[in-house]
Motif scaffolding. Sequence first.
Motif, mmCIF file in Angstrom:
data_model
loop_
_atom_site.group_PDB
_atom_site.id
_atom_site.type_symbol
_atom_site.label_atom_id
_atom_site.label_comp_id
_atom_site.label_asym_id
_atom_site.label_seq_id
_atom_site.Cartn_x
_atom_site.Cartn_y
_atom_site.Cartn_z
ATOM 1 N N LEU A 495 -47.210 12.133 1.826
ATOM 2 C CA LEU A 495 -46.858 12.309 0.414
ATOM 3 C C LEU A 495 -48.073 12.388 -0.495
ATOM 4 N N GLY A 496 -49.209 11.886 -0.013
ATOM 5 C CA GLY A 496 -50.401 11.831 -0.860
ATOM 6 C C GLY A 496 -50.478 10.566 -1.675
ATOM 7 N N THR A 497 -49.343 9.888 -1.854
ATOM 8 C CA THR A 497 -49.253 8.612 -2.578
ATOM 9 C C THR A 497 -48.232 7.733 -1.843
ATOM 10 N N PRO A 498 -48.222 6.434 -2.061
ATOM 11 C CA PRO A 498 -47.244 5.576 -1.376
ATOM 12 C C PRO A 498 -45.812 5.965 -1.739
ATOM 13 N N PRO A 499 -44.871 5.839 -0.800
ATOM 14 C CA PRO A 499 -43.473 6.155 -1.109
ATOM 15 C C PRO A 499 -42.904 5.155 -2.100
ATOM 16 N N SER A 500 -41.874 5.585 -2.822
ATOM 17 C CA SER A 500 -41.225 4.686 -3.775
ATOM 18 C C SER A 500 -40.535 3.559 -3.025
ATOM 19 N N GLU A 501 -40.229 2.488 -3.745
ATOM 20 C CA GLU A 501 -39.526 1.369 -3.121
ATOM 21 C C GLU A 501 -38.145 1.798 -2.616
ATOM 22 N N GLU A 502 -37.488 2.694 -3.360
ATOM 23 C CA GLU A 502 -36.158 3.153 -2.942
ATOM 24 C C GLU A 502 -36.235 3.935 -1.633
ATOM 25 N N THR A 503 -37.206 4.840 -1.542
ATOM 26 C CA THR A 503 -37.365 5.607 -0.308
ATOM 27 C C THR A 503 -37.752 4.690 0.846
ATOM 28 N N ARG A 504 -38.667 3.788 0.583
ATOM 29 C CA ARG A 504 -39.111 2.851 1.628
ATOM 30 C C ARG A 504 -37.930 2.039 2.160
ATOM 31 N N ALA A 505 -37.105 1.520 1.245
ATOM 32 C CA ALA A 505 -35.959 0.710 1.650
ATOM 33 C C ALA A 505 -34.942 1.537 2.429
ATOM 34 N N THR A 506 -34.722 2.781 2.015
ATOM 35 C CA THR A 506 -33.763 3.647 2.705
ATOM 36 C C THR A 506 -34.210 3.927 4.134
ATOM 37 N N ILE A 507 -35.498 4.212 4.311
ATOM 38 C CA ILE A 507 -36.013 4.503 5.654
ATOM 39 C C ILE A 507 -35.964 3.260 6.538
ATOM 40 N N LEU A 508 -36.359 2.112 5.996
ATOM 41 C CA LEU A 508 -36.321 0.882 6.782
ATOM 42 C C LEU A 508 -34.892 0.514 7.166
ATOM 43 N N SER A 509 -33.933 0.797 6.277
ATOM 44 C CA SER A 509 -32.537 0.534 6.597
ATOM 45 C C SER A 509 -32.065 1.417 7.744
ATOM 46 N N ALA A 510 -32.462 2.719 7.724
ATOM 47 C CA ALA A 510 -32.092 3.624 8.812
ATOM 48 C C ALA A 510 -32.705 3.162 10.131
ATOM 49 N N LEU A 511 -33.954 2.691 10.083
ATOM 50 C CA LEU A 511 -34.612 2.181 11.289
ATOM 51 C C LEU A 511 -33.918 0.925 11.800
ATOM 52 N N SER A 512 -33.494 0.075 10.877
ATOM 53 C CA SER A 512 -32.825 -1.159 11.267
ATOM 54 C C SER A 512 -31.511 -0.849 11.977
ATOM 55 N N ARG A 513 -30.753 0.120 11.446
ATOM 56 C CA ARG A 513 -29.499 0.492 12.102
ATOM 57 C C ARG A 513 -29.750 1.073 13.487
ATOM 58 N N ARG A 514 -30.809 1.863 13.607
ATOM 59 C CA ARG A 514 -31.162 2.414 14.910
ATOM 60 C C ARG A 514 -31.525 1.294 15.883
ATOM 61 N N ALA A 515 -32.297 0.310 15.411
ATOM 62 C CA ALA A 515 -32.709 -0.803 16.267
ATOM 63 C C ALA A 515 -31.513 -1.645 16.684
ATOM 64 N N GLN A 516 -30.593 -1.875 15.743
ATOM 65 C CA GLN A 516 -29.404 -2.665 16.074
ATOM 66 C C GLN A 516 -28.555 -1.960 17.119
ATOM 67 N N SER A 517 -28.442 -0.640 17.008
ATOM 68 C CA SER A 517 -27.668 0.120 17.978
ATOM 69 C C SER A 517 -28.307 0.028 19.356
ATOM 70 N N ALA A 518 -29.643 0.149 19.417
ATOM 71 C CA ALA A 518 -30.336 0.054 20.691
ATOM 72 C C ALA A 518 -30.203 -1.334 21.283
ATOM 73 N N SER A 519 -30.286 -2.369 20.423
ATOM 74 C CA SER A 519 -30.178 -3.751 20.891
ATOM 75 C C SER A 519 -28.795 -4.012 21.476
ATOM 76 N N ALA A 520 -27.753 -3.460 20.871
ATOM 77 C CA ALA A 520 -26.395 -3.668 21.364
ATOM 78 C C ALA A 520 -26.208 -3.064 22.738
ATOM 79 N N GLU A 521 -27.015 -2.062 23.057
ATOM 80 C CA GLU A 521 -26.918 -1.428 24.356
ATOM 81 C C GLU A 521 -27.914 -2.031 25.348
ATOM 82 N N GLY A 522 -28.590 -3.114 24.933
ATOM 83 C CA GLY A 522 -29.527 -3.786 25.809
ATOM 84 C C GLY A 522 -30.829 -3.038 26.020
ATOM 85 N N GLU A 523 -31.185 -2.142 25.085
ATOM 86 C CA GLU A 523 -32.420 -1.369 25.203
ATOM 87 C C GLU A 523 -33.482 -1.937 24.264
ATOM 88 N N PRO A 524 -34.751 -1.793 24.613
ATOM 89 C CA PRO A 524 -35.805 -2.188 23.682
ATOM 90 C C PRO A 524 -35.791 -1.244 22.481
#
Length: 545
Positions: A495-524
């Motif tokens: 981006l050339g500059t740090p992402p906004s807090e809203e964008t940062r939170a949205t991306i981290l939330s998507a990553l968290s959901r992905r991690a939770q899905s992987a954890s439920a299936e017993g995957e790292p």
Amino acid sequence: MRIASLCPLLVVLLSCAKGAHPLPSASEPALAFGPDAEVHLLQRLAFGPTPASLEEARRLGVRGWLEARLASVAAAPSPALEARLRDLPTLTLSTRELLRDYPAKKGREQALLDGRETQRPVLIGLELSAAKVLRAVEGPNALEEVLVDFWFNHFNVSADKGAVRWMVTSYERDVIRPHVFGRFRDLLGATAKHPAMLFYLDNWRSTRDGMPDPRERLARRRASMTLDMEMDDDGDDDEASPPKLGLNENYARELLELHTLGVDGGYTQADVREVARCFTGWSIRRPRKDAEFAFRRRAHDTAAKQVLGQAIPARGGVEDGERVLDLLARHPATARHLALKLARRFVSDAPPPALVERVAKAYLDSDGDLRTVYRALVWSPEFWAPEARGAKVKTPFEFVVSALRATRADVTVRPRLVQALARMGEPLYRAPAPTGFPEVAAPWVNSGALVARLNFSLDLVSGRLPGTRVALASLATPTSPTAEGWVDALGVALLGTPPSEETRATILSALSRRAQSASAEGEPAPVDVPLIAGLLLGSPEFQKQ
């Protein structure tokens, strides 16, 4: 990853479509570039920053960078880019050569009978599109590519209309590109005489009222081939039918409404007709063989005309059209119309009237010198105002090019990349109307187009885009190998500059959901770096400029 899981990001992106707010007019033309000035400059004038371009802009300063670009006309491409362009042979061919070597179906059948090898004409558009992307991503002067894109769109022709497919390569190469740093009158005149424009807006068929039909003369003198209007002989499309004689106002109307005065430029329907009369006889010599400009005296209306209150004397011949172009190029309404379009493209969807008037004055004072006009636009307070930062939504072409530049992608343009642009709503060289592609946000920001942009972003950084490679590990080094660390590091890199807090939170939330899905299936659950990069490219900060 399912796009449905990215709905929060789509909601944020759709907010880009909300009505543009007019920028406040500056009371004094004093400049304050503000923080991250170089990033803003490169966003608007260079398809976004890269590490190299950002370093150069900071070293030269914003004024030095612009002057270097304005002076860098016809700069030589790098050896790597030159080699890639050499692999696109249609770029250097004349229209006559393209018609010969890349003929339509009937021509290919005849070439086969003659023992000649030919190629399908679809390659012309693919290679032209590939060159447009490559020059924008890797070219020595990104500003030149931005301006070629702007002026082609202003003087739009579509490769989807008949013989224009074979003419558009020359149109961009020989008409648009050489004039983007020159005078508007020269650019206007070059477009008016090019076969692509004459064919696209049907002026090649426009004749004076009352002209005898040459087909009747043929019936009486079959040996005579001196037609006042030569007809298409291909038979592969709708242009094969004999031309209907008479005055055609298409070019005259678009010349006044789109190319010069603007829809509110003060002309009347009578002016449209008079301008059309002035351009009778501006035609094409054998549009599917030679495809060269030809003035046909027998088709020209020799009587006196009057355009915008100015008398055009009788028997002026081809100079009738030239006088009209002179008149229009120097008209105050043309200055305002061009100033508005440039300000809308480079400053805001709703530019302040004071800015438009200032740029129009620079145009008139310089007799249409485009470098002077560009300087007046960029060195305006409105260009640098905080309200202007991130006020424009990228077109699909700007988005794709900026994504390829930001990721430092190794690009070989394949059909799928060109098709991706079409899915986003911008099929290159095929804008469906003389108005060209939209220059404001709303048409580009809808759920379907944004899904296409997100899919492109994810395909690009995940290695699923044929011919294109991205090395994410080389783009950024996080302070910690966590999701947060990668979001912050890649955010600055892309981006050339740090992402906004809203964008940062949205991306981290998507990553968290992905991690939770992987954890439920017993995957790292390792950090999904490509997902982070793709979502950053799909973020509002990257979609805007």
